[in-house]
Scaffold this active site. Structure first.
Site, PDB file in Angstrom:
ATOM      1  N   ASP A 261      -3.056 -22.044   0.483  1.00  0.00           N
ATOM      2  CA  ASP A 261      -2.109 -21.192   0.993  1.00  0.00           C
ATOM      3  C   ASP A 261      -0.827 -22.294   1.320  1.00  0.00           C
ATOM      4  OD1 ASP A 261      -0.671 -19.195   2.165  1.00  0.00           O
ATOM      5  OD2 ASP A 261      -2.201 -18.668   3.381  1.00  0.00           O
TER       6      ASP A 261
HETATM    7  C1  BGC Z   1       0.675 -16.259   3.124  1.00  0.00           C
HETATM    8  C2  BGC Z   1       0.002 -16.060   2.102  1.00  0.00           C
HETATM    9  C3  BGC Z   1       1.146 -15.857   0.735  1.00  0.00           C
HETATM   10  C4  BGC Z   1       1.833 -17.258   0.870  1.00  0.00           C
HETATM   11  C5  BGC Z   1       3.049 -17.216   0.023  1.00  0.00           C
HETATM   12  C6  BGC Z   1       1.458 -17.649   3.097  1.00  0.00           C
HETATM   13  O1  BGC Z   1       2.242 -17.899   4.369  1.00  0.00           O
HETATM   14  O2  BGC Z   1      -0.491 -16.555   4.103  1.00  0.00           O
HETATM   15  O3  BGC Z   1      -0.768 -14.618   1.933  1.00  0.00           O
HETATM   16  O4  BGC Z   1       0.598 -15.577  -0.251  1.00  0.00           O
HETATM   17  O5  BGC Z   1       2.512 -17.363   2.030  1.00  0.00           O
HETATM   18  O6  BGC Z   1       3.974 -16.345   0.094  1.00  0.00           O
END
Ligand code: BGC
Length: 746
Positions: A261
């Site tokens: 993530d």
């Molecule tokens: C979120 C993810 C997301 C990623 C990219 C993160 O903060 O937890 O779900 O895909 O950001 O935007």
């Protein structure tokens, strides 16, 4: 030119030519050759995401290595649709995407085929806007209704969640683009989401929090998995070899890439060694760390090559590798129709006293609630979608032919127009969760009750990434909402008129204390850009609701076992780092007793798991169950016994024999939905359950086990409404797995 100079030049040209000939360009069938031709620096670069501007608004990129024909690839968010910037400098062209129903509503359809249709359309937008991987589906379990991202997730039940996610993945990937099932794993709260240590026992992990991922991996075959921010039993999930390699790859057969993530953790080297192939969003420091570790031998050549090979295998599948000539012009009109149909097939009817619904369509309607204008189509944060428009209920009901109380409608429009942008439900700001419901005086409501035929009150809730919801004024109604409901109920009922509530919410709210005040409750959740039209069609009876609850609606928040371990009241300033219960760590003390697994035997609920009404009725035939060497096949005939067309979901639960592990009274094992049945029409549904699917996880043996004996097979319209029962004999079987997930600190 002197002869000797000419010879030197010729030699140089030959060398260059042979060097160029030895530099392979990536093809599907030369991955090993390209791997061998890569420098260490190039290999490391491929493991760390990088900057890019190919698709404005995309969340991340992988790095290009032009020398080897390795293109940059583009990663962008979902899950309710593609999230990219709708406008770009230097052009009038727009790049809006369709806002499909959010995942909780899709799960309420109990119809994987429908989900696959939705994501087939969604995946076309991914492809046509030049994106390679949609960062979706989100599929953490609804352990607790206050998790701010629950609308991005499906259900409290791992089977329903897993089947929905697998269908979602299949639909997107049919387009030749990828998915990233997220957030792996046990990412069930937003508070301290980057650091929280989820302390979960192995049984709950295997049966609940990993089970849905297991189903999605095996049945959906996602290209990528996103490891979560949080820790699991003391280690970051992105640094847990047992989770990312032993379980995900060795046990489940996952063959794609794992990406982190979006953030940098300290121990990048451990992440890479654990089987986390790609660091997103990708920072130079991560390159430096991996490079240093490769040079010092801390990361072996095999480990490095394993991750790079996974990346190359991923890249050759992408549209950017195929040099797909994307149009930037997906058919948004056709996709809007898909979004609307999906909402129609998923919206839930929770209450319909005295057949209050459907309305005739010619009634004069007093439409209450700021969310009748500021309709909640999607939640906030990375799950938000930049749509061109989100239909609201005022316009949808007008389009459906209802006459609205125009003074009231105008009042809400004015209230909406004077809200600040961050106050608006569908802004992507996450600090203001929901705005105050504008109060309406008792006298005005008395007048409106005289002037109108029916009251429809839209109760709205918004939430999203970065914060969890709270109990007062969010899970529970606000004082103004409660007072308005009471006054509306009193006055309309006194005048012999109906009161309908539309729950336009991103997560479960308390209903037990006020549901008696109203005649009907419709639950569209956050139904996407076209959802308001589907609500209007359901109110009018043009569509017969067939959605069912993917989670339990409890009586009180504190009835939920995980409520004792969820940070609904917390203070970041208290305690030392690492010490704050429910903030730094969360004990999943309720073990497997999540949702209906707990409520079915232990507590009264407001609405049970799997519940949902229809404008028609269905009868269930005597079921047939046939055991085979791998479980059983069940069939049942459902007949529409009412007066209008409708669809029914049949939920098959199994009650295991006593002895062996303690088990929930019943567990969902499979489900099926009929086609649209005309009055009097029948359909036979056939469902298969394997022995493995009936096993429970024995922590002591680190094995899935089925107890020998007679299993009750129950066919329900909800977990609490079992229509018929039969039995099936199973022999004892077990499947050993690795004990690698660690144990919760006591
Ligand atoms: C979120 C993810 C997301 C990623 C990219 C993160 O903060 O937890 O779900 O895909 O950001 O935007």
């Amino acid at each position: 030119m002197k002869k000797s100079n000419f010879i030197v030049l010729l030699c140089l040209a030959c060398c260059f030519n042979s060097f160029a000939q030895n530099t392979p360009l990536l093809r599907e069938d030369n991955i090993e050759e390209v791997l061998n031709a890569m420098t260490i620096e190039e290999k490391v670069n491929l493991l760390v995401g990088g900057p890019g501007s190919l698709v404005p608004g995309a969340a991340g990129y992988t790095r290009e290595i032009a020398r080897l024909g390795i293109p940059m690839t583009v990663l962008a968010d979902g899950p309710a649709g593609l999230r990219i910037q709708p406008k770009r400098e230097g052009t009038d062209q727009t790049f809006y995407c369709t806002g499909f129903p959010t995942s909780t509503l899709l799960a309420s359809s109990w119809d994987p085929e429908l989900v696959e249709t939705v994501t087939t359309a969604m995946g076309n937008e991914v492809l046509e806007y030049g994106v390679d991987v949609l960062l979706a589906p989100g599929m953490n379990l609804h352990r607790n209704p206050l998790c701010g991202r629950n609308f991005e997730y499906y259900s409290e039940d791992p089977l329903l969640s897993g089947k929905m996610a697998a269908a979602y993945v299949r639909g997107i990937q049919k387009n030749g683009v990828g998915t990233s099932i997220k957030h792996f794993a046990a990412n069930n709260q937003e508070i301290n989401r980057l650091e929280n240590d989820a302390r979960v026992g192995n049984r709950a992990l295997r049966e609940l929090y990993l089970k849905n991922f297991e189903i999605a991996v095996k049945e959906g075959k996602p290209w990528t998995v996103m490891s979560s921010y949080n820790k699991l039993n003391g280690e970051y999930t992105q640094q847990k070899y047992g989770l990312l390699t032993t379980v995900l790859r060795d046990e489940w057969g996952f063959d794609g890439i794992v990406m982190t993530d979006w953030g940098v953790k300290d121990n990048t080297v451990k992440s890479a060694k654990s089987g986390n192939d790609l660091m997103e969003w990708g920072k130079q420091v991560e390159i430096d760390r991996i490079l240093a570790a490769v040079n010092s031998g801390e990361i072996s050549q095999e480990e490095l090559d394993r991750n790079v090979r996974n990346m190359l295998n991923y890249i050759v599948k992408t549209p950017h590798f195929r040099k797909y000539n994307y149009s930037n012009k997906p058919d948004l009109k056709a996709h809007a129709a898909v979004a609307r149909k999906a909402a129609e097939e998923s919206i839930i009817l929770l209450k319909n006293e005295g057949d209050a619904l459907p309305l005739q369509g010619n009634e004069k309607v007093a439409l209450y609630g700021i969310c009748s204008v500021d309709f909640v189509g999607i939640g906030t944060g990375s799950g938000w979608v930049n749509t061109e428009h989100i239909a609201n209920l005022q316009e949808a009901m007008t389009e459906a032919g209802f006459t609205l109380d125009e003074n009231l409608a105008e009042y809400y429009r004015l209230c909406y127009a004077t809200q600040s942008t961050t106050d608006k439900m569908n802004g992507s700001a996450i600090d203001k969760r929901h705005r105050q419901e504008p109060a309406i005086s008792v006298q005005a409501i008395e007048r409106q009750a005289a002037d109108n035929d029916v009251a429809v009150f839209v109760v709205g809730r918004i939430a999203g990434e970065g914060a969890d919801r709270v109990v007062p004024d969010d899970f529970e109604l606000t004082a103004i909402e409660r007072e308005m409901l009471q006054t509306i109920s009193l006055n309309y009922h006194k005048a012999g008129k109906r009161v309908v509530v539309v729950l336009n919410i991103v997560g479960v709210v308390e209903t037990a204390s006020w549901k008696h005040l109203v005649d009907a409750i419709v639950l569209p959740w956050a139904p996407g850009q076209e959802g308001a039209y589907a609500v209007a069609d359901i109110l009018k009876g043009k569509v017969n609701p067939s959605g069912k609850l993917p989670m339990t609606f409890p009586v009180n928040y504190m009835d939920i076992p995980s409520s004792r371990n969820f940070p609904y009241t917390w203070d970041m300033t208290k305690g030392r780092k690492g010490d704050r219960k429910n903030v730094d760590y969360t004990d999943y003390a309720e073990d497997i007793w999540v949702g209906y697994r707990y409520f079915q035997t232990n507590h009264e609920v407001s609405y049970p798991f799997g519940y949902g009404l229809s404008y028609t009725t269905f009868s269930y035939s005597k079921p047939k169950v046939k055991a085979n060497k791998d479980g059983f096949t069940a069939s049942i005939t459902v007949t529409n016994t009412g007066k209008v067309k409708g669809r029914e979901v049949v939920e098959l639960y199994v009650a295991a024999p006593a002895g062996g592990l303690e088990k929930p009274a019943r567990e969902l094992k499979v489900f099926a939905k009929t086609k649209l049945l005309a009055p009097g029409e029948s359909e036979t549904l056939t469902m298969k359950v394997s022995a493995y699917e009936q096993a429970s996880f024995n922590e002591e043996h680190s094995a899935w086990e089925t107890a020998a004996g007679t299993y009750e097979v129950l066919f329900g319209a909800s977990v609490a409404d079992i229509r018929c029962t039969t039995t099936c004999k199973l022999k004892a079987q077990s499947w050993k797995v690795h004990d690698v997930l660690g144990n919760p600190e006591k």
